[in-house]
Design an enzyme around this catalytic site. Structure first.
Site, PDB file in Angstrom:
ATOM      1  N   GLY A   1     -34.676  -9.284 -72.201  1.00  0.00           N
ATOM      2  CA  GLY A   1     -33.347  -9.692 -72.636  1.00  0.00           C
ATOM      3  C   GLY A   1     -32.782 -10.771 -71.737  1.00  0.00           C
ATOM      4  O   GLY A   1     -33.528 -11.512 -71.089  1.00  0.00           O
ATOM      5  N   SER A   2     -31.465 -10.834 -71.659  1.00  0.00           N
ATOM      6  CA  SER A   2     -30.805 -11.932 -70.958  1.00  0.00           C
ATOM      7  C   SER A   2     -30.832 -11.742 -69.451  1.00  0.00           C
ATOM      8  O   SER A   2     -30.908 -10.620 -68.943  1.00  0.00           O
ATOM      9  CB  SER A   2     -29.354 -12.053 -71.425  1.00  0.00           C
ATOM     10  OG  SER A   2     -28.586 -10.969 -70.915  1.00  0.00           O
ATOM     11  N   THR A   3     -30.711 -12.859 -68.729  1.00  0.00           N
ATOM     12  CA  THR A   3     -30.693 -12.811 -67.268  1.00  0.00           C
ATOM     13  C   THR A   3     -29.486 -12.038 -66.736  1.00  0.00           C
ATOM     14  O   THR A   3     -29.654 -11.194 -65.842  1.00  0.00           O
ATOM     15  CB  THR A   3     -30.738 -14.237 -66.690  1.00  0.00           C
ATOM     16  OG1 THR A   3     -31.985 -14.842 -67.059  1.00  0.00           O
ATOM     17  CG2 THR A   3     -30.625 -14.228 -65.174  1.00  0.00           C
TER      18      THR A   3
ATOM     19  N   THR B   1     -27.858  -9.526 -68.036  1.00  0.00           N
ATOM     20  CA  THR B   1     -28.103  -8.095 -68.222  1.00  0.00           C
ATOM     21  C   THR B   1     -29.186  -7.613 -67.270  1.00  0.00           C
ATOM     22  O   THR B   1     -29.093  -6.516 -66.705  1.00  0.00           O
ATOM     23  CB  THR B   1     -28.503  -7.797 -69.681  1.00  0.00           C
ATOM     24  OG1 THR B   1     -27.479  -8.272 -70.553  1.00  0.00           O
ATOM     25  CG2 THR B   1     -28.683  -6.307 -69.897  1.00  0.00           C
ATOM     26  N   GLY B   2     -30.211  -8.428 -67.053  1.00  0.00           N
ATOM     27  CA  GLY B   2     -31.262  -8.071 -66.093  1.00  0.00           C
ATOM     28  C   GLY B   2     -30.719  -7.889 -64.691  1.00  0.00           C
ATOM     29  O   GLY B   2     -31.132  -6.978 -63.959  1.00  0.00           O
TER      30      GLY B   2
ATOM     31  N   GLU C   1     -38.257  -9.217 -68.115  1.00  0.00           N
ATOM     32  CA  GLU C   1     -38.611 -10.456 -68.830  1.00  0.00           C
ATOM     33  C   GLU C   1     -37.311 -11.002 -69.388  1.00  0.00           C
ATOM     34  O   GLU C   1     -36.791 -10.509 -70.375  1.00  0.00           O
ATOM     35  CB  GLU C   1     -39.641 -10.157 -69.923  1.00  0.00           C
ATOM     36  CG  GLU C   1     -40.355 -11.411 -70.436  1.00  0.00           C
ATOM     37  CD  GLU C   1     -39.678 -12.009 -71.654  1.00  0.00           C
ATOM     38  OE1 GLU C   1     -38.780 -12.857 -71.464  1.00  0.00           O
ATOM     39  OE2 GLU C   1     -40.030 -11.633 -72.770  1.00  0.00           O
TER      40      GLU C   1
END
Length: 469
Positions: A220-222, A224-225, A242
């Protein structure tokens, strides 16, 4: 309307917090109601996974392989239904949904045949030292909305192949396929091996912070990561992240635009551009710039945009309204700053989140449409005159998932590709993922890899057995 349920400890479960609607992005109509889990149900799912892990961690290689092949058989038997669900909740055309289901089957079978090695470091008269790979425990899988079946398979199959158990949480925009997948798995798997929970009210953050979960795999998105990474610190969860990409492609002056236009277009607009490793910035040499732009616009004009369930449709909608608005905003910003919109360039009228394939010329680094990941049906084409300049511009990003070089001289292109700052670099192609080749990003695109033996080892820890004879 088909009813979907979560699976916890091998049983169908309704949402303790009711249900929420899942929309078809082509019609904006409700496809189905999805159960809304409570945090207490997440706890139940983790407890069921932990109970199953107590025995599954000691299962044999042969049993794990056999189970994955049984799961592949179940996916294959229900391929038509799964493809239908993909189109209805995600929006991609039927042929692409069928490819996603076929890929899920092939990936499951390939993962079944991977091996966990025992490395012997010493075997002398007095000592033997071995390195074994052991499972971690309960794995939390959090998946996005762009490839809902395929990415769930990428997360779940190596986890159970390596002796772990799973709690799976799909995106609330596309939860139905994952729910059906987990139901099929539970037809052939031990109770609690793979559990599903759905809902957007504290479930994702609950997985991130849950003390019973030993690893999280997230696509998902950076931003959220980063949030997941912070939450995972409390019990030092292992992570495979990822995250976002803004992949650059460089077209060298010796390339033939007529020969590569179709390949560039298809890898840039794969799944309407809603693919992490899609080509999202194209740098083209001065001498062939106008021809390349023209050829790409020609391919775009050949696409038939519409509901993926309709015959002959090659290009579906953007998956959700928020993403459609972002794509529109980026194109309007480029237009306002002097860009040429060669085709497309505005949302289509009527129901559905439709945006036609759009080629944007005469933009540069520093433009929002170049610097930000569009994650939609738009490709900015940037002119350059010096190859070293193109390489510098391609690498001038804080993300690094994939990149590519296009040329009539593959050997020369491969040398340049090695200088791209990304996890995977392609020559005369892009966005091709293989079940035997590790895939992951660098910089802000995350860390850890998926696929192949290296991806399998991410679900294990090393244990050294030191034997004094």
């Amino acid at each position: 309307m088909k009813e979907f349920a979560m699976f916890i400890d091998g049983k169908r479960v309704a949402g303790a917090n009711g249900a929420f609607a899942v929309l078809n992005p082509a019609t904006e109509e409700v496809v189905a109601q999805c159960p809304q889990a409570s945090v207490a149900q997440l706890d139940e799912a983790v407890a069921a996974a932990q109970a199953c892990y107590e025995t599954w961690q000691y299962s044999s290689d042969a049993d794990r392989k056999a189970l994955l092949h049984k799961i592949a058989d179940k996916i294959e038997e229900n391929a038509a239904e799964l493809a239908q669900i993909v189109v209805e909740e995600q929006g991609k055309p039927m042929f692409l949904a069928q490819m996603e289901v076929g890929g899920a089957i092939a990936w499951t079978r390939a993962t079944a045949e991977l091996e966990l090695p025992v490395d012997v470091l010493e075997d002398s008269e007095n000592k033997r030292v071995e390195v074994h790979r052991k499972p971690l425990g309960v794995v939390g899988s959090i998946t996005p909305w762009n490839w809902p079946l395929m990415i769930a398979v990428w997360h779940i199959m190596p986890a159970i192949r390596s002796g772990n158990t799973v709690v799976s949480k799909p995106s609330g925009l596309t939860p139905l396929n994952t729910l059906r997948l987990v139901e099929l798995i539970n037809d052939v798997a031990p109770a609690g091996l793979v559990n599903s929970v759905t809902g957007e009210s504290g479930i994702g953050s609950g997985i991130t912070k849950h003390p019973g979960i030993r690893k999280i795999v997230f696509t998902g998105s950076t931003p959220t990561g980063q949030t997941i990474m912070r939450g995972a610190a409390d019990n030092l969860k292992r992570l495979t992240l990822e995250l976002g990409g803004n992949d650059a492609g460089i077209v060298l002056p010796d390339a033939d635009p007529s020969a590569i236009a179709e390949g560039v277009f298809q890898t840039a607009f794969l799944n309407m551009g809603q693919t992490c490793a899609a080509l999202k910035r194209l740098y083209v040499h001065d001498t062939i710039y106008e021809e390349m732009c023209e050829k790409l616009a020609d391919v775009a004009a050949q696409q038939r945009v519409g509901n993926g369930l309709e015959e002959g449709v090659t290009f579906g909608p953007v998956q959700n309204k928020e993403q459609l608005e972002l794509v529109s905003e980026l194109v309007e910003d480029a237009r306002a700053n002097g860009a040429r919109i060669l085709c497309g360039g505005q949302p289509m009228e009527g129901n559905g989140y439709f945006y036609p394939p759009t080629i944007v010329a005469d933009v540069t680094n520093g433009s929002r449409i170049v610097d930000e990941e569009q994650f939609g049906p738009v490709l900015p084409v940037i002119r350059y005159s010096d190859v070293e300049e193109a390489l510098r511009l391609a690498n001038a990003s804080d993300v690094g998932l994939g990149g590519s070089v296009w040329s009539s001289d593959p050997a020369k292109a491969a040398q340049l590709a090695q200088r791209l700052e990304c996890g995977t670099a392609w020559v005369n192609g892009h966005a091709e993922l293989l079940p035997y080749a590790p895939f992951g990003g660098c910089k802000m695109s995350g860390f850890g890899v998926e696929f192949g033996q290296e991806g399998l080892l991410e679900y294990t820890s090393a244990q050294v057995i030191n034997i004094n004879k």
